[in-house]
Design an enzyme around this catalytic site. Structure first.
Site, PDB file in Angstrom:
ATOM      1  N   GLY A  50       0.821  -1.209   0.000  1.00 37.63           N
ATOM      2  CA  GLY A  50       0.000   0.000   0.000  1.00 37.63           C
ATOM      3  C   GLY A  50       0.852   1.255   0.000  1.00 37.63           C
ATOM      4  O   GLY A  50       2.089   1.210  -0.050  1.00 37.63           O
ATOM      5  N   SER A  51       0.195   2.409   0.074  1.00 39.65           N
ATOM      6  CA  SER A  51       0.898   3.702   0.012  1.00 39.65           C
ATOM      7  C   SER A  51       1.859   3.875   1.175  1.00 39.65           C
ATOM      8  O   SER A  51       3.006   4.297   0.996  1.00 39.65           O
ATOM      9  CB  SER A  51      -0.126   4.836   0.014  1.00 39.65           C
ATOM     10  OG  SER A  51      -1.082   4.660  -0.995  1.00 39.65           O
TER      11      SER A  51
ATOM     12  N   LYS B  30      -9.806  -0.743  15.225  1.00 41.88           N
ATOM     13  CA  LYS B  30      -8.453  -0.224  15.445  1.00 41.88           C
ATOM     14  C   LYS B  30      -8.213   0.075  16.919  1.00 41.88           C
ATOM     15  O   LYS B  30      -7.097  -0.087  17.429  1.00 41.88           O
ATOM     16  CB  LYS B  30      -8.211   1.028  14.587  1.00 41.88           C
ATOM     17  CG  LYS B  30      -8.242   0.768  13.090  1.00 41.88           C
ATOM     18  CD  LYS B  30      -7.169  -0.207  12.638  1.00 41.88           C
ATOM     19  CE  LYS B  30      -5.801   0.421  12.569  1.00 41.88           C
ATOM     20  NZ  LYS B  30      -4.780  -0.505  12.009  1.00 41.88           N
TER      21      LYS B  30
ATOM     22  N   GLU C 257      -0.815 -10.530  -5.407  1.00 41.49           N
ATOM     23  CA  GLU C 257       0.410 -10.828  -6.161  1.00 41.49           C
ATOM     24  C   GLU C 257       0.703  -9.748  -7.207  1.00 41.49           C
ATOM     25  O   GLU C 257       1.861  -9.437  -7.473  1.00 41.49           O
ATOM     26  CB  GLU C 257       0.302 -12.197  -6.841  1.00 41.49           C
ATOM     27  CG  GLU C 257      -0.761 -12.297  -7.912  1.00 41.49           C
ATOM     28  CD  GLU C 257      -0.665 -13.592  -8.698  1.00 41.49           C
ATOM     29  OE1 GLU C 257       0.430 -14.153  -8.775  1.00 41.49           O
ATOM     30  OE2 GLU C 257      -1.700 -14.018  -9.240  1.00 41.49           O
TER      31      GLU C 257
ATOM     32  N   LYS D  79      -9.281   7.606  14.199  1.00 41.43           N
ATOM     33  CA  LYS D  79     -10.639   7.076  14.361  1.00 41.43           C
ATOM     34  C   LYS D  79     -10.738   6.067  15.517  1.00 41.43           C
ATOM     35  O   LYS D  79     -11.844   5.664  15.886  1.00 41.43           O
ATOM     36  CB  LYS D  79     -11.108   6.454  13.049  1.00 41.43           C
ATOM     37  CG  LYS D  79     -11.290   7.502  11.951  1.00 41.43           C
ATOM     38  CD  LYS D  79     -11.593   6.893  10.606  1.00 41.43           C
ATOM     39  CE  LYS D  79     -11.799   7.991   9.569  1.00 41.43           C
ATOM     40  NZ  LYS D  79     -10.616   8.849   9.351  1.00 41.43           N
TER      41      LYS D  79
ATOM     42  N   LYS E  35      -9.433  -0.404   5.809  1.00 41.53           N
ATOM     43  CA  LYS E  35      -9.345   0.976   6.283  1.00 41.53           C
ATOM     44  C   LYS E  35     -10.519   1.870   5.907  1.00 41.53           C
ATOM     45  O   LYS E  35     -10.674   2.947   6.488  1.00 41.53           O
ATOM     46  CB  LYS E  35      -8.063   1.620   5.752  1.00 41.53           C
ATOM     47  CG  LYS E  35      -6.772   0.920   6.165  1.00 41.53           C
ATOM     48  CD  LYS E  35      -5.564   1.629   5.594  1.00 41.53           C
ATOM     49  CE  LYS E  35      -4.254   0.996   6.050  1.00 41.53           C
ATOM     50  NZ  LYS E  35      -3.990  -0.281   5.383  1.00 41.53           N
TER      51      LYS E  35
ATOM     52  N   TYR F 240     -14.826   0.667  11.838  1.00 34.09           N
ATOM     53  CA  TYR F 240     -13.399   0.715  11.548  1.00 34.09           C
ATOM     54  C   TYR F 240     -12.627   1.230  12.764  1.00 34.09           C
ATOM     55  O   TYR F 240     -11.649   0.621  13.218  1.00 34.09           O
ATOM     56  CB  TYR F 240     -13.127   1.608  10.336  1.00 34.09           C
ATOM     57  CG  TYR F 240     -11.677   1.959  10.143  1.00 34.09           C
ATOM     58  CD1 TYR F 240     -10.710   0.965   9.993  1.00 34.09           C
ATOM     59  CD2 TYR F 240     -11.249   3.289  10.106  1.00 34.09           C
ATOM     60  CE1 TYR F 240      -9.372   1.279   9.820  1.00 34.09           C
ATOM     61  CE2 TYR F 240      -9.917   3.614   9.931  1.00 34.09           C
ATOM     62  CZ  TYR F 240      -8.980   2.601   9.782  1.00 34.09           C
ATOM     63  OH  TYR F 240      -7.656   2.918   9.617  1.00 34.09           O
TER      64      TYR F 240
END
Length: 328
Positions: free
Chosen positions: A14-15, A138, A39, A126, A84, A134
């Site tokens: 991911g970023s 977390k 993949e 959050k 997320k 979400y």
């Protein structure tokens, strides 16, 4: 800290993962293992970096056995993998629970079994007084990470909590820029809405700092700048040079807040000021060495840290977008 060390990054394609790898490779680790499910993104990332220090492992954090094997001889874990998006977690709470809670438990158990030195868990604003599923998952993840320090192992577990990071997948900046270009229209859920923002490179720099300074059991909070979403949209519209771009208020989505907080009233009772970039929430459960380690730091003098405070001007928003590479 990371030189000649073997590091595993969950959700590393991911970023956050890509920027983490960009800043991690110059620190000369022995190996960085990207552990993720897709993949295609692993192949793309492999071609992008072309580094002998990178290796890739297909796997899901829901699969404890596969994760335990991947963690063999690993020194540090950055736990980034999560579902997320607020609406998706609201609509599919079972899936969010399995990834964000059970997956985090699996990371803890795999790390302990393999005697990993430290696990760094990436959390979100959050999780403070959560209003959506979400955030709840977390928040539970944070509690699990804190509690893991009592499991009589050699592994340290620490949390880093931040807000919205510009440039991540699904970022509102990308969304607004796309809407401006394609529709000459920006959808804003509520004109009063504010959020915490930080550039991705800055977020990773702070993440490394927390990784090095932490002793296990604490929650590091990034003291991020805040802005009105409508101001962000206006800056992007002005920068586009396009005329007659309009804004429409669409209404708050399920689980969404007008303002986010990075620290709740309750948490302020055990929060210290680490420096001008970080606050640290100390655990409420008894982990003696943590309280002793931070005993010389002052307690916070405020009861909450909300995104409606210390709002950036439009010029400051523009500056952060320039630093983030969104505007020239």
């Amino acid at each position: 800290m990371f030189e000649n060390q073997r590091i595993l990054v969950t959700g590393g394609t991911g970023s956050w993962g890509q920027e983490l790898i960009t800043q991690l490779l110059p620190r000369q680790p022995k190996e960085v293992i990207i552990y993720s499910r897709n993949e295609s993104t692993q192949v793309a990332m492999s071609r992008q970096f072309e580094s002998d220090l990178l290796s890739f492992c297909i796997g899901d954090i829901r699969d404890r056995e596969a994760l335990t094997v991947a963690c063999q001889e690993v020194d540090y874990i950055f736990h980034l993998a999560a579902l997320k998006h607020v609406p998706i977690c609201e609509e599919q709470p079972y899936e969010a629970l399995k990834t964000n809670v059970i997956g985090t438990q699996n990371v803890i158990e795999a790390a302990i079994e393999n005697r990993v030195k430290k696990v760094i868990y990436i959390s979100t604003d959050k999780a403070a007084n959560p209003s959506n599923f979400y955030g709840m998952t977390k928040a539970i993840g944070e509690k699990l990470i804190v509690y893991a320090n009592l499991l009589r192992s050699q592994t340290q577990f620490v949390t880093v909590r931040g807000g919205n990071v510009l440039g991540t997948n699904g970022s509102v900046v990308h969304l607004f820029m796309d809407q401006i270009e394609r529709k000459k229209l920006v959808n804003i859920t509520d004109m009063r809405m504010t959020r915490f923002f930080l550039t991705l490179p800055d977020a990773i720099t702070l993440l490394f700092k927390a990784s090095i300074e932490s002793v296990g059991g604490e929650i590091f909070i990034m003291t991020m700048p805040t802005c009105r979403i409508v101001d962000l949209a206006e800056v992007l519209i002005e920068a586009s040079g396009m005329e007659y771009v309009s804004m429409i208020e669409t209404g708050i989505r399920p689980g969404e807040k007008i303002h986010e907080i990075l620290m709740s009233d309750y948490e302020s009772q055990t929060t210290i000021v680490f420096d001008d970039q970080y606050l640290v929430i100390l655990p409420t459960i008894d982990i003696p060495y943590v309280k002793k380690h931070y005993s010389r730091y002052p307690h916070v003098s405020f009861s909450s840290f909300s995104s409606e405070q210390n709002i950036m001007t439009k010029e400051e928003i523009k500056d952060i977008l320039v630093r983030g590479g969104f505007l020239s």
